[in-house]
Design an enzyme around this catalytic site. Structure first.
Site, PDB file in Angstrom:
ATOM      1  N   SER A   1       1.231  -9.491  -0.416  1.00 21.13           N
ATOM      2  CA  SER A   1       0.679  -8.108  -0.268  1.00 21.13           C
ATOM      3  C   SER A   1       1.087  -7.553   1.209  1.00 21.13           C
ATOM      4  O   SER A   1       1.413  -6.281   1.201  1.00 21.13           O
ATOM      5  CB  SER A   1      -0.778  -8.032  -0.555  1.00 21.13           C
ATOM      6  OG  SER A   1      -1.355  -9.186   0.247  1.00 21.13           O
TER       7      SER A   1
ATOM      8  N   LYS B   1       1.099  -1.072   0.063  1.00 22.30           N
ATOM      9  CA  LYS B   1      -0.099  -0.007  -0.017  1.00 22.30           C
ATOM     10  C   LYS B   1       0.902   1.499   0.034  1.00 22.30           C
ATOM     11  O   LYS B   1       0.480   2.370  -0.429  1.00 22.30           O
ATOM     12  CB  LYS B   1      -0.877   0.067   1.279  1.00 22.30           C
ATOM     13  CG  LYS B   1      -2.004  -1.046   1.100  1.00 22.30           C
ATOM     14  CD  LYS B   1      -3.094  -0.708   0.465  1.00 22.30           C
ATOM     15  CE  LYS B   1      -4.348  -1.448   0.348  1.00 22.30           C
ATOM     16  NZ  LYS B   1      -5.567  -0.869  -0.227  1.00 22.30           N
TER      17      LYS B   1
END
Lengths: 301, 301
Positions: free
Chosen positions: B286, B43
């Protein structure tokens, strides 16, 4: 002593088979996470370089190791399609024994002081080639590639902190760094329970500690002692040593898990524990092959 | 839809502040370990790109997030010296709330369906700029830099497996990959408990699932649903979806810990669980911000 050219040549040989590990920001410094190598430790670099340069490997290779060098030689032998026989001391963590077998090597478990003898016997019986864990110029040159990568990625580096035991890793890294950048400090890190190199540097001569005494540290990959070859590199190139307690090692493992999402073995966290005392620099995270039960214990505290 | 140029431009903007993650060999495939970013998740890429391009940031930034986007915006805001207010749902893991506060952000905890409303109220009150977690071209372009790096490092890649939720990550990665290499398969991965995108792709239209139902998965970063913008990218660019059970997610976390020495959160292991079913390809790991108690539970089984 090895040269910068040896290390540059090793870098070319091993590049297709090792991970080009990045530097990770960590507190006031950086980590060089060699725990991310396919076998979970930097040892792959030296073993790949040594095996690639071996002229007589048709009868296979032999190694003795408390674990990570074992996996490194097994991996490199499988890559070159030659059989590997590995002698491991009886106090090796089960996770490292299983991983070595999983790489296709034949494993022999012996008492902690008998491994060199047994390995030499296997060499004689089989006509195989010995790949020593650190006492070989090709092994040292392979480990030295870590030093080249640190300088490439962080040109303004001021200090590099490297765990020491047999001394192959720091001999290679210090050769790369001191040749190219004599102003960068190279600092060794040792568990206080196996601080024979710190002791040797303070006395100005290679000083031996009882192997049973050194085996008390949880940093099972740091229970070796230097050879004449690695001591020559260390005594000429290393600027200082920082020793760390067992508690500081476990704290560093927990910090690495929480702050860098890295799983490390105790030996792999020793330079990070030393880095915390130094307040910066690049710490080489040498390996991540930890018994899950120990990792769970560290994470729960 | 975003373009390859948007992604290339994002790569230049974020390069000084993100880790250039390597590909790690893993079983028959590779891992792209974004868990190694300074905030423990991919992110950071999107948040850094969006914040850098923001014209009006003097009154600070606002974000709503179940965790990793929160830390990403807090990190980016600190870097640019602007205040950050972050709205987090009450079911966010404590580790992510603490990490966001530690980066200097002001944190507001709200019910899981109220976060957008609360964030918009903060924007209105303060004259601050909202940085949405995925529904913004600059955020999507930032995440797409992962696709560029995979193609650079592995020119003969055949498939890339990417976790999906709001769809920002896969929209960016798929744009990079399909523009440069239409032959490479881009495969989404979803928890079966929050498989609204798989459902949508099978039906051929965006299909909404009840947010309380989606919240049942342990993959807490994958409880969002696509926007019109990300759905447009997904419906045009994604080749297939693989859904995985909660047990398969926990198994993948354990495999990543043992085989790759990586700490991952459940969401971070979803693409790896899907990769195991596919039998190869690059899986995007992720994130790694897991509550230690959950990690211990996974390691003990």
């Amino acid at each position: 002593m090895i040269s910068l050219d040896d290390i540059r040549s090793a870098a070319t040989v091993i590049a297709p088979h090792v991970v080009r590990t990045p530097l990770l920001p960590f507190g006031p410094g950086w980590l060089k996470p060699e725990s991310l190598q396919p076998i979970g430790a930097f040892k792959l670099r030296g073993a790949l370089n040594a095996l690639a340069r071996l002229e007589n490997r048709a009868n296979g290779v032999v190694a003795y190791s408390s674990g990570n060098h074992a996996q490194a030689v097994a991996f490199a032998a499988r890559l070159h399609g030659v059989p590997a026989a590995i002698v491991m001391p009886s106090n090796t963590p089960a996770v490292k024994i299983e991983a070595t077998k999983a790489l296709g090597a034949e494993v022999f478990i012996v008492g902690i002081t008998e491994r060199v003898e047994r390995a030499e016997a296997l060499v004689a019986e089989r006509g195989a080639a010995l790949i020593p864990p650190f006492d070989h110029p090709d092994v040292i040159a392979g480990q030295g590639t870590i030093g080249l990568e640190i300088l490439e990625d962080l040109p303004d580096v001021q200090a590099v902190v490297v765990p020491m035991s047999g001394g192959g890793l720091i001999s290679g890294v210090a050769t790369a760094i001191k040749t190219l950048r004599p102003d960068v400090r190279v600092i060794g890190a040792e568990p206080a329970l196996a601080a024979d190199i710190a002791d040797s540097l303070h006395r100005g001569e290679l000083t031996r500690w009882d192997p049973v005494e050194r085996a008390q540290t949880a940093a099972d990959a740091l229970r070796d002692e230097p050879s004449a070859l690695t001591w020559e590199h260390i005594s000429k190139l290393v600027d200082d040593v920082i020793t760390v307690s067992e508690e500081e090692i476990f704290d560093a493992m927990a910090q690495l898990a929480r702050g860098a999402r890295l799983i490390t073995e105790p030996s792999g966290a020793v330079a990070v524990a030393a880095q915390a005392k130094l307040g910066g620099g690049v710490a080489v995270v040498s390996g991540g092959n930890v018994d899950p039960a120990l990792l769970v214990r560290v994470l729960r505290t």
